[in-house]
Scaffold this motif. Structure first.
Motif, PDB file in Angstrom:
ATOM      1  N   ALA A  87       0.840  -1.201   0.000  1.00 51.01           N
ATOM      2  CA  ALA A  87       0.000   0.000   0.000  1.00 51.01           C
ATOM      3  C   ALA A  87       0.873   1.248   0.000  1.00 51.01           C
ATOM      4  CB  ALA A  87      -0.905  -0.001   1.225  1.00 51.01           C
ATOM      5  N   CYS A  88       0.488   2.235  -0.786  1.00 50.11           N
ATOM      6  CA  CYS A  88       1.313   3.441  -0.886  1.00 50.11           C
ATOM      7  C   CYS A  88       0.458   4.655  -1.227  1.00 50.11           C
ATOM      8  CB  CYS A  88       2.409   3.251  -1.943  1.00 50.11           C
ATOM      9  SG  CYS A  88       1.783   2.927  -3.613  1.00 50.11           S
TER      10      CYS A  88
ATOM     11  N   PRO B  39      -7.474  -0.029  -5.439  1.00 57.74           N
ATOM     12  CA  PRO B  39      -6.850  -0.978  -4.514  1.00 57.74           C
ATOM     13  C   PRO B  39      -5.345  -0.761  -4.439  1.00 57.74           C
ATOM     14  CG  PRO B  39      -7.259  -2.047  -6.609  1.00 57.74           C
ATOM     15  CD  PRO B  39      -7.859  -0.667  -6.721  1.00 57.74           C
ATOM     16  N   ALA B  40      -4.738  -1.323  -3.395  1.00 52.10           N
ATOM     17  CA  ALA B  40      -3.289  -1.205  -3.245  1.00 52.10           C
ATOM     18  C   ALA B  40      -2.600  -2.018  -4.336  1.00 52.10           C
ATOM     19  CB  ALA B  40      -2.858  -1.692  -1.868  1.00 52.10           C
ATOM     20  N   TYR B  41      -1.393  -1.584  -4.712  1.00 51.72           N
ATOM     21  CA  TYR B  41      -0.659  -2.228  -5.795  1.00 51.72           C
ATOM     22  C   TYR B  41       0.282  -3.313  -5.289  1.00 51.72           C
ATOM     23  CZ  TYR B  41      -2.350   1.599  -8.673  1.00 51.72           C
ATOM     24  OH  TYR B  41      -3.165   2.484  -9.334  1.00 51.72           O
ATOM     25  N   THR B  42       0.560  -4.283  -6.173  1.00 46.27           N
ATOM     26  CA  THR B  42       1.554  -5.307  -5.861  1.00 46.27           C
ATOM     27  C   THR B  42       2.941  -4.755  -6.166  1.00 46.27           C
ATOM     28  OG1 THR B  42       1.599  -6.281  -8.071  1.00 46.27           O
ATOM     29  CG2 THR B  42      -0.063  -7.124  -6.517  1.00 46.27           C
TER      30      THR B  42
ATOM     31  N   SER C  91       3.112  -8.668   2.800  1.00 48.26           N
ATOM     32  CA  SER C  91       2.218  -7.647   2.253  1.00 48.26           C
ATOM     33  C   SER C  91       1.841  -6.600   3.292  1.00 48.26           C
ATOM     34  CB  SER C  91       0.935  -8.290   1.721  1.00 48.26           C
ATOM     35  OG  SER C  91       1.184  -9.044   0.566  1.00 48.26           O
ATOM     36  N   THR C  92       1.631  -5.397   2.816  1.00 47.31           N
ATOM     37  CA  THR C  92       0.934  -4.363   3.591  1.00 47.31           C
ATOM     38  C   THR C  92      -0.370  -4.116   2.815  1.00 47.31           C
ATOM     39  OG1 THR C  92       2.234  -2.662   2.416  1.00 47.31           O
ATOM     40  CG2 THR C  92       2.973  -3.309   4.602  1.00 47.31           C
ATOM     41  N   ASN C  93      -1.318  -4.978   3.092  1.00 47.62           N
ATOM     42  CA  ASN C  93      -2.558  -5.040   2.316  1.00 47.62           C
ATOM     43  C   ASN C  93      -3.614  -4.154   2.983  1.00 47.62           C
ATOM     44  OD1 ASN C  93      -4.504  -5.777   0.499  1.00 47.62           O
ATOM     45  ND2 ASN C  93      -4.710  -7.877   1.222  1.00 47.62           N
ATOM     46  N   ILE C  94      -3.559  -2.864   2.678  1.00 46.47           N
ATOM     47  CA  ILE C  94      -4.389  -1.864   3.366  1.00 46.47           C
ATOM     48  C   ILE C  94      -5.492  -1.363   2.439  1.00 46.47           C
ATOM     49  CG2 ILE C  94      -4.350   0.309   4.622  1.00 46.47           C
ATOM     50  CD1 ILE C  94      -2.644  -1.967   5.863  1.00 46.47           C
ATOM     51  N   CYS C  95      -6.701  -1.344   2.959  1.00 43.69           N
ATOM     52  CA  CYS C  95      -7.865  -0.904   2.187  1.00 43.69           C
ATOM     53  C   CYS C  95      -7.990   0.618   2.231  1.00 43.69           C
ATOM     54  CB  CYS C  95      -9.122  -1.552   2.755  1.00 43.69           C
ATOM     55  SG  CYS C  95     -10.638  -1.056   1.921  1.00 43.69           S
TER      56      CYS C  95
END
Length: 317
Positions: free
Chosen positions: A193-194, A224-227, A281-285
């Motif tokens: 996430a950025c 959405p957050a990017y890979t 991951s930093t999988n932030i919504c």
């Protein structure tokens, strides 16, 4: 208004552009060059804040003060600056009756895990930095609760903040790709996430104008957050890098990072802890931000291109 550091530099530029008559005080332990657009005051938030300037209840505090790079500091440094600093900033606001604070927290309070995190997710920080930031949030919330119907607190939890002057994760990633020293550590689908720094400070001002009282919390990230693969490919495209990035088994890369670290690579940010961080991951919504009414000024690719142009289209730094 009081601001600090990398994000503060961009906030100052935006405020000067939108509100040229605003008086800005830049409180920090290191003086930054803002070309005369703010008044610098040497201030260490770990101590009581006493400044000899006019302060009114209509002023706004932007609290960016933090020890944040992780890994990179002794555990005590995170607690001393981030917790004591929050206490001293809130005490200063209390003393002068200031009603509005924007506090920059972090996604670190969520802890490292693959599951998607929303603002409703129970924080489970697993680093000294994440713990200190969560406590700092609570300190600010207590300040607001003392006058529920008067005080306005906006807490933002940004993902990786990138842009000119960052000298952090994205800068290291760019130079790693450019120099052929970056490899995907075991996977390409790690979510990172950025948010672009110029977008972040615009959102802060937007919330000041659209929030009257109470506490609000926003994850700040593209939605959405990017890979990591998407980030790398956009970075290559926006900056003209013609290079293939290959995937290497995580264990191999960890071992190499350990050897390089022993040979002095830590000074370059090369160490097993950073490689491990890349693999999680930093999988932030960011849906709450996306639904807030705020209109993004940049797509992700436009943000990287704008950053590149800010460096005369030579590099990202």
């Amino acid at each position: 208004m009081a601001v600090q550091g990398f994000i503060g530099t961009h906030l100052i530029a935006l405020i000067n552009n939108l509100y040229p008559s605003a008086k800005i005080y830049n409180l920090d332990i290191v003086e930054n060059s803002h070309k005369g657009k703010s008044a610098y005051i040497n201030c260490d938030v770990r101590s009581n804040i006493n400044i000899d300037v006019p302060v009114t209840s209509e002023d706004v505090i932007f609290n960016f003060a933090a020890v944040h790079r992780t890994p990179g500091h002794p555990d005590q440094a995170y607690f001393e600056t981030n917790i004591r600093g929050a206490e001293n900033v809130c005490a200063f606001a209390e003393k002068f009756g200031i009603k509005k604070i924007v506090f920059t927290s972090s996604i670190a309070p969520y802890g490292a895990a693959e599951d998607l995190k929303t603002e409703e997710t129970l924080p489970t920080p697993n680093t000294p930095y994440g713990i200190s930031k969560l406590v700092a949030e609570k300190i600010h919330i207590i300040w607001q609760a003392k006058k529920l119907n008067e005080r306005q607190l906006t807490i933002v939890r940004p993902g990786v903040v990138f842009g000119k002057g960052e000298n952090g994760n994205f800068t290291r990633l760019y130079w790693g790709i450019r120099g052929g020293k970056f490899f995907y550590p075991g996977r390409k689908d790690t979510v990172k996430a950025c948010i672009y720094v110029k977008e972040l400070v615009r959102f802060m001002l937007y919330r000041l104008e659209h929030h009257d009282e109470g506490v609000e919390l926003y994850n700040c990230t593209f939605e959405p957050a990017y890979t990591i693969e998407q980030i790398v490919e956009v970075m290559k495209k926006a900056t003209g890098i013609q290079r293939t990035v290959v995937k290497i088994p995580g264990g191999v890369l960890m071992a190499v990072a350990g050897i390089v670290g022993l040979l002095g690579g830590k000074a370059l940010g090369i160490c097993p802890a950073r490689v491990k961080k890349l693999m999680i991951s930093t999988n932030i919504c960011g849906k709450k931000l996306a639904d807030s009414g705020y209109k993004f000024h940049y797509t992700f690719e436009e943000a990287i291109r704008d950053w590149y142009e800010d460096n005369d289209s030579l590099y990202l730094r």
